[in-house]
Design an enzyme around this catalytic site. Structure first.
Site, PDB file in Angstrom:
ATOM      1  N   HIS A 179      12.531 -10.403   2.244  1.00  0.00           N
ATOM      2  CA  HIS A 179      11.152 -10.111   1.865  1.00  0.00           C
ATOM      3  C   HIS A 179      10.706  -8.964   2.763  1.00  0.00           C
ATOM      4  O   HIS A 179      10.890  -9.020   3.976  1.00  0.00           O
ATOM      5  CB  HIS A 179      10.274 -11.337   2.073  1.00  0.00           C
ATOM      6  CG  HIS A 179       8.936 -11.204   1.417  1.00  0.00           C
ATOM      7  ND1 HIS A 179       7.987 -10.328   1.878  1.00  0.00           N
ATOM      8  CD2 HIS A 179       8.399 -11.787   0.322  1.00  0.00           C
ATOM      9  CE1 HIS A 179       6.920 -10.400   1.082  1.00  0.00           C
ATOM     10  NE2 HIS A 179       7.153 -11.277   0.130  1.00  0.00           N
TER      11      HIS A 179
ATOM     12  N   GLU B 121       2.789 -10.582  -1.079  1.00  0.00           N
ATOM     13  CA  GLU B 121       2.871  -9.378  -1.900  1.00  0.00           C
ATOM     14  C   GLU B 121       1.496  -8.939  -2.397  1.00  0.00           C
ATOM     15  O   GLU B 121       1.258  -7.767  -2.688  1.00  0.00           O
ATOM     16  CB  GLU B 121       3.766  -9.667  -3.110  1.00  0.00           C
ATOM     17  CG  GLU B 121       4.965  -8.789  -3.201  1.00  0.00           C
ATOM     18  CD  GLU B 121       6.241  -9.581  -3.398  1.00  0.00           C
ATOM     19  OE1 GLU B 121       6.209 -10.613  -4.081  1.00  0.00           O
ATOM     20  OE2 GLU B 121       7.275  -9.151  -2.869  1.00  0.00           O
TER      21      GLU B 121
ATOM     22  N   ARG C 261      -0.154  -5.837  -0.840  1.00  0.00           N
ATOM     23  CA  ARG C 261       0.218  -4.543  -1.432  1.00  0.00           C
ATOM     24  C   ARG C 261      -0.311  -4.443  -2.857  1.00  0.00           C
ATOM     25  O   ARG C 261      -0.804  -3.400  -3.277  1.00  0.00           O
ATOM     26  CB  ARG C 261       1.740  -4.367  -1.407  1.00  0.00           C
ATOM     27  CG  ARG C 261       2.265  -3.952  -0.039  1.00  0.00           C
ATOM     28  CD  ARG C 261       3.777  -4.029   0.019  1.00  0.00           C
ATOM     29  NE  ARG C 261       4.240  -5.407   0.069  1.00  0.00           N
ATOM     30  CZ  ARG C 261       5.333  -5.879  -0.500  1.00  0.00           C
ATOM     31  NH1 ARG C 261       6.117  -5.062  -1.187  1.00  0.00           N
ATOM     32  NH2 ARG C 261       5.663  -7.143  -0.408  1.00  0.00           N
TER      33      ARG C 261
ATOM     34  N   ARG D 127      11.583  -6.300  -4.032  1.00  0.00           N
ATOM     35  CA  ARG D 127      11.698  -6.656  -2.616  1.00  0.00           C
ATOM     36  C   ARG D 127      12.916  -6.013  -1.947  1.00  0.00           C
ATOM     37  O   ARG D 127      12.828  -5.560  -0.809  1.00  0.00           O
ATOM     38  CB  ARG D 127      11.810  -8.176  -2.483  1.00  0.00           C
ATOM     39  CG  ARG D 127      10.534  -8.883  -2.849  1.00  0.00           C
ATOM     40  CD  ARG D 127      10.732 -10.379  -2.922  1.00  0.00           C
ATOM     41  NE  ARG D 127       9.463 -11.036  -3.168  1.00  0.00           N
ATOM     42  CZ  ARG D 127       9.321 -12.333  -3.374  1.00  0.00           C
ATOM     43  NH1 ARG D 127      10.370 -13.134  -3.367  1.00  0.00           N
ATOM     44  NH2 ARG D 127       8.139 -12.858  -3.579  1.00  0.00           N
TER      45      ARG D 127
ATOM     46  N   HIS E 160      14.411 -14.465   3.113  1.00  0.00           N
ATOM     47  CA  HIS E 160      13.436 -15.215   2.340  1.00  0.00           C
ATOM     48  C   HIS E 160      14.086 -16.286   1.470  1.00  0.00           C
ATOM     49  O   HIS E 160      13.571 -17.380   1.325  1.00  0.00           O
ATOM     50  CB  HIS E 160      12.662 -14.223   1.469  1.00  0.00           C
ATOM     51  CG  HIS E 160      11.505 -14.833   0.758  1.00  0.00           C
ATOM     52  ND1 HIS E 160      10.586 -15.619   1.395  1.00  0.00           N
ATOM     53  CD2 HIS E 160      11.110 -14.761  -0.538  1.00  0.00           C
ATOM     54  CE1 HIS E 160       9.669 -16.012   0.518  1.00  0.00           C
ATOM     55  NE2 HIS E 160       9.971 -15.529  -0.657  1.00  0.00           N
ATOM     56  N   HIS E 161      15.216 -15.957   0.889  1.00  0.00           N
ATOM     57  CA  HIS E 161      15.833 -16.894  -0.059  1.00  0.00           C
ATOM     58  C   HIS E 161      17.328 -16.597  -0.074  1.00  0.00           C
ATOM     59  O   HIS E 161      17.726 -15.448  -0.168  1.00  0.00           O
ATOM     60  CB  HIS E 161      15.234 -16.655  -1.456  1.00  0.00           C
ATOM     61  CG  HIS E 161      15.628 -17.671  -2.478  1.00  0.00           C
ATOM     62  ND1 HIS E 161      14.803 -18.698  -2.866  1.00  0.00           N
ATOM     63  CD2 HIS E 161      16.771 -17.829  -3.180  1.00  0.00           C
ATOM     64  CE1 HIS E 161      15.407 -19.436  -3.778  1.00  0.00           C
ATOM     65  NE2 HIS E 161      16.608 -18.922  -3.987  1.00  0.00           N
TER      66      HIS E 161
ATOM     67  N   ARG F 285      16.300 -12.457  -6.945  1.00  0.00           N
ATOM     68  CA  ARG F 285      15.515 -13.502  -7.608  1.00  0.00           C
ATOM     69  C   ARG F 285      14.137 -12.960  -7.955  1.00  0.00           C
ATOM     70  O   ARG F 285      13.481 -12.364  -7.113  1.00  0.00           O
ATOM     71  CB  ARG F 285      15.361 -14.698  -6.671  1.00  0.00           C
ATOM     72  CG  ARG F 285      14.531 -15.819  -7.231  1.00  0.00           C
ATOM     73  CD  ARG F 285      14.425 -16.938  -6.226  1.00  0.00           C
ATOM     74  NE  ARG F 285      13.715 -16.536  -5.034  1.00  0.00           N
ATOM     75  CZ  ARG F 285      12.384 -16.544  -4.913  1.00  0.00           C
ATOM     76  NH1 ARG F 285      11.625 -16.914  -5.917  1.00  0.00           N
ATOM     77  NH2 ARG F 285      11.819 -16.176  -3.786  1.00  0.00           N
TER      78      ARG F 285
END
Ligand code: ADP
Length: 726
Positions: A520, A533, A536, A557, A660-661, A700
């Site tokens: 991220h 997010e 932004r 991202r 992040h993931h 993702r």
């Protein structure tokens, strides 16, 4: 701590509090900390040890009026930093000035708070007081050093402790209701406690930002522990130490107001790490490992299908990374879309997901997710967790992301509702119990071995579902699969240790896309706090250390993260103005956490972040012109341009990419069966959620993590039920 205050040099009795699990003993003092600033008041937690003592004092002279105003000797204060206690030991020289300071903070992030410690020590020695600037980007550690130094210097100044009224005779409390607050993860945590003469009758804990991060149930769980123990001395919630510390501090202040002598509460009972564990065997139909979104979804379905379920959770609370999901759940052809006149289709959902994932996704799995998504929305309706608000989100052709009506974060909302259902159905959730190994019999998985702090469990099951989430919090695994991400901070929940992947591999499971890790782009590195997010999206820009924009801030991202890593130092600043702050609630959390810097002019802001004022002013001017023209010549940005950045004060947060993931993981088929390295299903073993790979491919898209856990949690459950009934 070696020894407590030796003699009467430190005037007044410092109320020594009984020890706390992670904090050691805490003490509250109020008083003038800095002789140079007699009006400064502070509340501080001091001392890390279980011994009720608060300072290392080797006083040499009793003359508090010496040159620097402090009493010579060595004094220690402790406060909570980012990852645990931070201790500051100040040595006061013969002239009464601060001659030396030793700062320790083992739990601080080495590259952030840890790296800031030498600079903080310099600041302390230069300022000769706790009134120091701190180090930007290491706000938690800076705050803790200030607080601990203030506590130590209060002792050095010979301050008396405000003890307040005392309960009468043998009574513990003066009956009444008392409140106090303390700084937690993202703002103040308030504790209101109602006491009778000898009992804590009620405790209320509020702290919006805390509950967002670890879930309100986690906070209430700590309240329950305190009520059960009738003592403030209970174990902190692992994985929520900052919040726990704030609660403890506020509670102890409130109890002190209630006239309590905190030394009368016994220390928490500690499990002896060396004591042999007892062994226990349990039986169930389906053992589910991990009580995040996927695990709880599976547990609810399996129980409703009549199966006896054991749900293992290594943390003292449910939710995992799911709690942190803020956006919503993607679903196509739902009744909400139809009611709102939104045209969408399963096919477009599939194509959007494949496109977003750089076509690396397993199309069959994506198809299952998309085809079952509308039914999953119906199921959420049925358990009282509707997601009626449908809107656009990144990477989706149509309005597809479904969110709670009241705008709350989807993850915490779903986890709260899932837990209610889990409790209503009487599902056996074994907290603080970590699965360590899968049991097999002739190639089939037949159970799980798990450990609590006192018991080694053998859980025999007809089927096992792994729903342990990702490995974003396991640096070793991150480095193993992505050496380039070494040292990158992570936004992951503490349980994201990759256990499910390791356990599955040990019984032959194959992995897919394991090196696909989503970064991220806007993560504050000192706190790992994710800057949503929406900042932004609502108009913020990113600038580098030179004060210049370097990308279209609203690219995907992965692209924005890559662009940041190419800048000086691999970081950037997100810049916004007061109008943007006024329109976005999330920003209050960032401000109250202390990660923002602000100034009344752009030039002033530039000075705060150490870049050239003229350049930053020019960057803002060009951007505002681009907004006026609705055309970003420089980087082709065409969204988040409704408002320019022109309303003072101006704000900046230093950010860099954070993990992040973890998109790859255990290989499953469309039935959520775990697939081995020969391509065959492993009998009796199923997996769902972030622990699996294939659904998200190389990137993702927002809203698909929740779709993944609800749909595949359901599929895994149905397959496991069918396996039990075969
Ligand atoms: P998902 O989104 O796939 O449901 P989450 O991160 O939300 O994943 O949830 C995973 C849960 O699994 C977390 O609550 C985590 O603490 C738990 N967990 C991880 N490893 C283990 C383990 N070895 N034993 C028990 N629970 C685990």
């Amino acid at each position: 701590m070696k020894e407590s205050m030796k003699n009467g040099l430190i005037r007044g009795v410092v109320a020594a509090l009984a020890s706390l699990a992670l904090l050691g003993c805490l003490m509250w003092m109020e008083g003038n900390l800095n002789p140079a600033n007699q009006s400064q008041q502070s509340t501080a937690a001091v001392s890390e040890s279980a011994v009720p003592a608060v300072a290392q004092a080797e006083p040499i002279s009793a003359d508090a009026d010496a040159a620097g105003g402090f009493l010579p000797g060595t004094y220690t204060g402790t406060a909570n930093g980012f990852g645990g206690p931070v201790e500051v030991a100040v040595t006061i020289g013969e002239n009464g000035g601060v001659a030396d300071a030793v700062i320790t903070g083992q739990g601080e992030t080495p590259d952030v708070g840890g790296a800031a410690i030498p600079e903080l020590r310099n600041q302390l020695l230069t300022a000769q007081s706790a009134d120091i600037d701190g180090v930007s980007g290491a706000s938690f550690t800076s705050g803790a050093v200030k607080e601990a130094a203030a506590a130590a210097l209060a002792l050095a100044a010979g301050e008396e402790v405000e003890t307040g009224p005392k309960a009468e005779g043998d009574n513990l409390f003066i009956p009444g209701t008392y409140s106090a607050s303390s700084k937690g993860f993202g703002g103040d945590v308030e504790v209101t406690v109602t006491v009778s003469e000898n009992a804590i009758e009620d405790i209320q804990i509020t702290g919006d930002h805390e509950t967002e991060n670890i879930g309100s149930f986690a906070v209430s769980m700590l309240g329950e522990r305190i009520m059960d123990a009738q003592s403030p001395n209970v174990d902190a919630l692992s994985g929520a130490t900052v919040t726990s510390s704030a609660i403890f501090r506020a509670l102890q202040q409130a109890l002190t107001q209630a006239g309590a002598d905190l030394t009368r509460f016994p220390a928490p009972e500690k499990a002896d790490a060396n004591a042999p564990k007892s062994e226990e065997s349990l039986e169930c139909d389906i053992c589910i490992i991990g009580a995040g979104g996927a695990g709880m979804t599976a547990a609810i379905h399996a129980t409703q299908a009549g199966k006896n379920v054991i749900l293992l959770e290594m943390m003292p609370y449910v939710g995992g990374n799911t709690t942190k999901a803020t956006g919503g759940m993607n679903a196509a052809e739902t009744h909400y879309q139809a009611e709102q006149g939104i045209e969408d289709s399963v096919e477009v959902f599939i194509e959007d997901t494949m496109e977003g994932g750089h076509q690396l996704n397993d199309r069959d799995l994506v198809t299952v997710m998309a085809e079952n998504s509308a039914e999953a929305i119906d199921w959420l309706d049925s358990i009282g967790a509707p997601l009626p608000k449908v809107s656009f989100s990144g990477g989706a052709t149509n309005k597809r992301i479904h969110a709670p009506e009241d705008g709350s974060g989807v993850g915490a909302y779903l986890v709260t509702h899932f837990l209610q259902k889990v409790e209503e159905l009487g599902i056996n959730v074994m907290y603080d119990t970590r699965a360590t190994e899968l049991i097999t019999d002739d190639g089939a998985v037949t159970g799980v071995k798990a450990e609590s702090s006192t018991v080694s469990y053998t859980i025999n099951a007809k089927a096992v579902i792994i729903a342990t989430g990702g490995f974003g919090n396991n640096q070793d695994m991150i480095v193993q699969y992505r050496p380039d991400l070494k040292g990158t901070v992570s936004t992951s929940a503490p349980g994201a240790m990759g256990d499910g992947i390791v356990m599955a591999q040990a019984v032959g499971a194959d992995l897919v896309d394991i090196d696909q890790i989503q970064l991220h782009p806007t993560v504050e590195q000192g706190t790992s706090m994710l800057i949503t997010e929406s900042v932004r999206g609502d108009g913020a820009i990113l600038v580098n250390q030179e004060g210049k924009r370097f990308t279209n801030e609203l690219l995907t991202r992965d692209k924005v993260s890559a662009a940041e890593l190419e800048q000086t130092g691999g970081y950037a600043y997100i810049i916004f103005d007061q109008r943007l702050r006024d329109g976005l609630k999330a920003i209050e959390k960032y401000v109250s956490t202390g990660i923002t810097v602000q100034a009344d002019t752009i030039e002033g802001l530039a000075e705060q972040i150490g870049c050239d004022p003229a350049t930053l002013a020019e960057t803002l001017e060009s951007w505002n012109q681009a907004v006026a023209a609705q055309k970003d010549e420089a980087f082709g940005r065409d969204t988040g341009m409704e408002n320019d950045l022109s309303v003072a004060p101006y704000y900046a947060i230093k950010i860099a990419p954070g993990i992040h993931h973890t998109m790859g993981g255990v290989k499953i088929n469309t039935e959520a069966q775990v697939i081995d390295t020969d391509g065959n299903p492993i009998p009796g073993l199923f997996a769902a959620g972030e622990v699996t790979g294939g659904v998200h491919g190389g990137n993702r898209i927002g809203g698909n993590a929740v779709a993944d856990i609800v749909v595949f949690g359901t599929v895994a459950s149905e397959s496991a039920v069918a396996w039990c009934d075969r």
